[in-house]
Design an enzyme around this catalytic site. Structure first.
Site, PDB file in Angstrom:
ATOM      1  N   ARG A   1       0.800  -1.153  -0.047  1.00  0.00           N
ATOM      2  CA  ARG A   1      -0.063  -0.103   0.155  1.00  0.00           C
ATOM      3  C   ARG A   1       1.017   1.111   0.015  1.00  0.00           C
ATOM      4  NH1 ARG A   1      -2.024   1.047   5.564  1.00  0.00           N
ATOM      5  NH2 ARG A   1      -0.675   2.788   5.364  1.00  0.00           N
TER       6      ARG A   1
ATOM      7  N   HIS B   1      -3.270   4.409   4.616  1.00  0.00           N
ATOM      8  CA  HIS B   1      -4.683   3.624   4.955  1.00  0.00           C
ATOM      9  C   HIS B   1      -5.778   4.230   4.061  1.00  0.00           C
ATOM     10  CE1 HIS B   1      -7.589   0.792   6.166  1.00  0.00           C
ATOM     11  NE2 HIS B   1      -8.033   1.540   6.767  1.00  0.00           N
TER      12      HIS B   1
ATOM     13  N   TYR C   1       4.031   5.531  11.529  1.00  0.00           N
ATOM     14  CA  TYR C   1       4.419   4.069  12.005  1.00  0.00           C
ATOM     15  C   TYR C   1       5.112   3.347  10.881  1.00  0.00           C
ATOM     16  CZ  TYR C   1       0.247   3.651   9.044  1.00  0.00           C
ATOM     17  OH  TYR C   1      -0.634   3.545   7.902  1.00  0.00           O
TER      18      TYR C   1
END
Ligand code: TPP
Ligand code: MG
Length: 376
Positions: free
Chosen positions: A270, A274, A283
């Site tokens: 990805r 998100h 993160y």
């Protein structure tokens, strides 16, 4: 190693070459795989390239519209174009897709007008398309639940007695690496397996479930889980549109022939956040994104076309121009979408009227009317 690797645990992100089905390298070199022969004409490769470029452009336009406040949210497919176009172009007329919320590329292959996807994320409709017309169910936000729908629908197809005939269809359930930890997915695997249902479980392992890394979902490569349920599992290079096409095609054919389910793990990444409300810099390391950029699904098809002299500069310009036209039209159509009245939120909640909802509806109507009274 990644920042999240657990000491001593096998790194589920590392892929041994023999485990991964790949037909097109990141450098655009065609390689053969004994189990997945694929013969594509130059025209077919150009068509795949066009799909990839257009869906990326649609996705970028939707992200921009969200940033400008025109959509409430968007789940970007950036980086996952090959997994979606490859599998989407493997589908037949009788197949039924059960997507998550990120399958804009598959929607494109099923002729769902992109504006219908945007209507959902703008909050002006309840779904946006007719699943029966497109063989493409409504988007599903409840993680993993659609795998049960796909298994159940597949069992229905089986009971229609059409498997092995020209009328045979299969179902395909899309879900993510994070979804594999859900109970629903386990249950759907069990049902599909013991009933030998015609379903393909297509897991886009994009390495992240929001901020949770793959290591928190599994200690073994995901495709190997299928073995425990008693059906085949295969890991495919999810950034390789040829391999995704060939692997999904075979899995669907097997399902339609009555040979039961397959788990396809499309190993991808990805590239974006998100959703538009997420900030991945919190993160994950930039270096990881940079490493995956080198495996870009579109660049390798372009390299293949150029290397083989299968397309010229005019072709690439025309595809870019077409993608821009699609995005421009989409943008205009999005801004022109009519806003439903506030009372419309009560529509389609139940098939028939319901006393509690009628009461709430009346109360809300009175509340809205109170503004009129103040104004007059
Ligand atoms: C049952 C359920 N639990 C939690 C959520 C919140 N949620 C939305 S997306 C997501 C992560 C999904 O990750 P993955 O399955 O890897 O799919 P991806 O978004 O990476 O495509 C979670 C936990 C949800 N929508 N449904
Ligand atoms: Mg994921």
């Amino acid at each position: 190693m990644t920042i999240n690797s657990v000491r001593g645990a096998p790194d589920t992100r590392e892929t041994a070459d023999h485990e991964l089905v790949q037909l097109l390298t990141p450098e655009g070199e065609r390689v053969e795989h004994p189990d997945y022969p694929l013969d594509l004409s130059a025209e077919q490769v150009r068509a795949l390239y066009r799909d990839l470029v257009i869906v990326r452009k649609i996705d970028l336009a939707a992200v921009a519209l969200t940033r400008q406040g025109e959509l409430g949210l968007w789940a970007s497919l950036l980086g996952q174009e090959a997994a979606q176009i490859g599998s989407g172009r493997a589908l037949g007329d009788h197949d039924m897709v059960f997507p998550t919320y990120r399958e804009h590329g598959v929607a494109w292959c099923r002729d769902v007008p992109p504006i219908n996807l945007l209507g959902l994320f703008r909050g002006v409709n309840h779904g946006g398309w007719d699943p029966a017309e497109h063989g493409f169910h409504l988007y599903t936000i409840v993680i993993g639940s659609q795998t049960l729908h796909a298994a159940g629908y597949a069992m229905g197809i089986q009971r229609d007695g059409v498997l092995g005939t020209e009328k045979a269809g299969a179902t395909i359930a899309y879900f993510g690496d994070g979804a594999t930890s859900q109970g629903d997915v386990n249950e759907s695997f069990v049902f599909a397996s013991v009933f030998n249902a015609p379903v393909v479980f297509f897991c886009q392992n994009n390495q992240w479930a929001i901020s949770e890394p793959l290591e928190k979902q599994t200690k073994i490569p995901l495709y190997r889980r299928a073995q425990g349920y008693g059906f085949p599992g295969v890991r495919v290079d999810g950034n390789d549109v040829f391999a995704c096409l060939a692997v999904t095609r075979k899995a669907l054919e097997n399902a339609r022939d009555g040979q039961g389910p397959t788990l396809v793990e499309a190993f991808t990444y990805r590239m974006g956040a998100h959703t538009t409300t997420d900030d991945p810099t919190r993160y994950r390391l930039k270096a990881e994104e940079e490493a995956w950029k080198l495996k870009d699904p579109i660049e390798r098809v372009k390299a293949y076309l150029v290397r083989g002299d299968l397309a010229d500069a005019a072709f690439f310009d025309e595809v870019d121009a077409e993608a821009k036209r699609v995005a421009d039209d989409l943008r205009k159509a999005c801004l022109a979408l009519p806003d439903p009245g506030p009372m419309a939120m009560f529509d389609n909640v139940y098939a028939e009227s319901h006393p509690l909802m009628t009461e709430e509806q009346e109360r809300f109507a009175a509340y809205l009317a109170s503004f009129e009274e103040v104004r007059s």
